[in-house]
Design a protein around this motif. Structure first.
Motif, PDB file in Angstrom:
ATOM      1  N   ALA A 144       0.823  -1.217   0.000  1.00 21.77           N
ATOM      2  CA  ALA A 144       0.000   0.000   0.000  1.00 21.77           C
ATOM      3  C   ALA A 144       0.854   1.262   0.000  1.00 21.77           C
ATOM      4  CB  ALA A 144      -0.929  -0.005   1.211  1.00 21.77           C
ATOM      5  N   GLY A 145       2.162   1.126   0.224  1.00 26.06           N
ATOM      6  CA  GLY A 145       3.042   2.295   0.236  1.00 26.06           C
ATOM      7  C   GLY A 145       2.972   3.100   1.523  1.00 26.06           C
ATOM      8  N   ILE A 146       2.470   2.510   2.598  1.00 26.39           N
ATOM      9  CA  ILE A 146       2.417   3.217   3.886  1.00 26.39           C
ATOM     10  C   ILE A 146       3.849   3.343   4.394  1.00 26.39           C
ATOM     11  CG2 ILE A 146       1.575   3.124   6.268  1.00 26.39           C
ATOM     12  CD1 ILE A 146      -0.884   1.575   5.124  1.00 26.39           C
ATOM     13  N   PRO A 147       4.324   4.573   4.620  1.00 27.93           N
ATOM     14  CA  PRO A 147       5.749   4.781   4.922  1.00 27.93           C
ATOM     15  C   PRO A 147       6.274   4.064   6.159  1.00 27.93           C
ATOM     16  CG  PRO A 147       4.703   6.864   4.347  1.00 27.93           C
ATOM     17  CD  PRO A 147       3.602   5.846   4.470  1.00 27.93           C
ATOM     18  N   LEU A 148       5.446   3.968   7.217  1.00 27.45           N
ATOM     19  CA  LEU A 148       5.929   3.399   8.473  1.00 27.45           C
ATOM     20  C   LEU A 148       4.937   2.377   9.029  1.00 27.45           C
ATOM     21  CD1 LEU A 148       7.050   6.722  10.196  1.00 27.45           C
ATOM     22  CD2 LEU A 148       8.556   5.014   9.144  1.00 27.45           C
ATOM     23  N   TYR A 149       5.472   1.245   9.463  1.00 29.78           N
ATOM     24  CA  TYR A 149       4.678   0.228  10.147  1.00 29.78           C
ATOM     25  C   TYR A 149       5.370  -0.049  11.473  1.00 29.78           C
ATOM     26  CZ  TYR A 149       2.736  -4.449  11.193  1.00 29.78           C
ATOM     27  OH  TYR A 149       2.146  -5.542  11.790  1.00 29.78           O
ATOM     28  N   LEU A 150       4.670   0.246  12.567  1.00 29.19           N
ATOM     29  CA  LEU A 150       5.206   0.019  13.901  1.00 29.19           C
ATOM     30  C   LEU A 150       4.543  -1.220  14.483  1.00 29.19           C
ATOM     31  CD1 LEU A 150       6.935   0.910  16.320  1.00 29.19           C
ATOM     32  CD2 LEU A 150       5.012   2.352  17.043  1.00 29.19           C
ATOM     33  N   LEU A 151       5.352  -2.205  14.807  1.00 28.46           N
ATOM     34  CA  LEU A 151       4.871  -3.458  15.374  1.00 28.46           C
ATOM     35  C   LEU A 151       5.314  -3.545  16.828  1.00 28.46           C
ATOM     36  CD1 LEU A 151       3.631  -6.324  15.083  1.00 28.46           C
ATOM     37  CD2 LEU A 151       5.894  -7.090  14.316  1.00 28.46           C
ATOM     38  N   ALA A 152       4.348  -3.597  17.736  1.00 22.22           N
ATOM     39  CA  ALA A 152       4.643  -3.843  19.154  1.00 22.22           C
ATOM     40  C   ALA A 152       4.445  -5.337  19.371  1.00 22.22           C
ATOM     41  CB  ALA A 152       3.725  -3.013  20.040  1.00 22.22           C
ATOM     42  N   ASP A 153       5.529  -6.076  19.355  1.00 23.89           N
ATOM     43  CA  ASP A 153       5.484  -7.531  19.428  1.00 23.89           C
ATOM     44  C   ASP A 153       5.510  -7.949  20.895  1.00 23.89           C
ATOM     45  OD1 ASP A 153       5.959 -10.316  19.281  1.00 23.89           O
ATOM     46  OD2 ASP A 153       6.914 -10.063  17.313  1.00 23.89           O
ATOM     47  N   ARG A 154       4.338  -8.226  21.431  1.00 19.18           N
ATOM     48  CA  ARG A 154       4.216  -8.519  22.858  1.00 19.18           C
ATOM     49  C   ARG A 154       4.855  -9.853  23.232  1.00 19.18           C
ATOM     50  NH1 ARG A 154      -1.471  -7.816  25.206  1.00 19.18           N
ATOM     51  NH2 ARG A 154      -2.088  -9.242  23.565  1.00 19.18           N
TER      52      ARG A 154
END
Length: 197
Positions: A144-154
């Motif tokens: 989708a071209g979303i510049p940033l993906y933040l993953l909080a990996d619990r």
């Protein structure tokens, strides 16, 4: 959170109208605490998130709205339609938090499932389908071209910031243990605290 998934048969995936009907029906008929997504050819049904999941989403949301260099709009669990993946016409993904500059006004008059244009960051806090957040959704957001993906990996107790989407994946990845600050680039321009994740 309970997660159930089923892979579509290739013939089903080619029938985009069928998929759109399923999502229209789910939007009207599904219980409020169920989420239905289509991620790379797999229908994923998940239940309501637990309190610790929502606490992380709230902490990120609060920091983004208070500390960003540019004023941001945020939406929790906003449906996004992203380019094709896994043989399906469009993937239907729901980030835990979707962020766009106020000036872009992307949420105004947006339907339940909207295109991702103007979105600058999405957040996922892992729950029942951690692998889907780590892999499938990552590819969806990159396509989708979303510049940033933040993953909080619990499960792994780490924050992962994916950036620079290209060819269906992110080319950069910054992984830090919970407790370390994550430097969010412009238009955010601040260090996101993960101290109480």
């Amino acid at each position: 959170m309970t997660v159930t998934s089923t892979r579509l048969l290739s013939g089903d995936a080619e029938d985009g109208a069928w998929i759109e009907r399923v999502f229209a029906l789910a939007e009207r008929e599904a219980p409020e605490d169920l989420t239905l997504e289509l991620i790379e050819g797999e229908i994923v049904i998940s239940g309501a998130p637990d309190g610790n999941h929502e606490r992380i989403v709230s902490r990120v949301n609060r920091q983004i709205t208070r500390l960003s260099a540019e004023e941001m709009d945020t939406a929790g669990r906003k449906g996004l339609l992203v380019p094709v993946g896994g043989g399906c016409p469009r993937d239907h993904v729901i980030p835990d938090l979707t962020v766009a500059p106020v000036d872009a006004d992307v949420f105004k008059d947006a339907p339940g499932w909207m295109p991702p244009g103007g979105v600058v960051l999405v957040l996922a806090a892992t729950s029942g389908n951690a692998h889907g957040d780590r892999e499938g959704k990552r590819h969806c957001y990159a396509r989708a071209g979303i510049p940033l993906y933040l993953l909080a990996d619990r499960e792994r107790r780490e924050a992962v910031l994916f950036s620079d989407p290209d060819a269906g994946d992110y080319t950069r990845r910054l992984t830090l243990p919970f407790g370390k600050d994550v430097d969010l680039p412009e238009p955010f321009g601040f260090a996101l605290s993960t101290a109480d994740f």
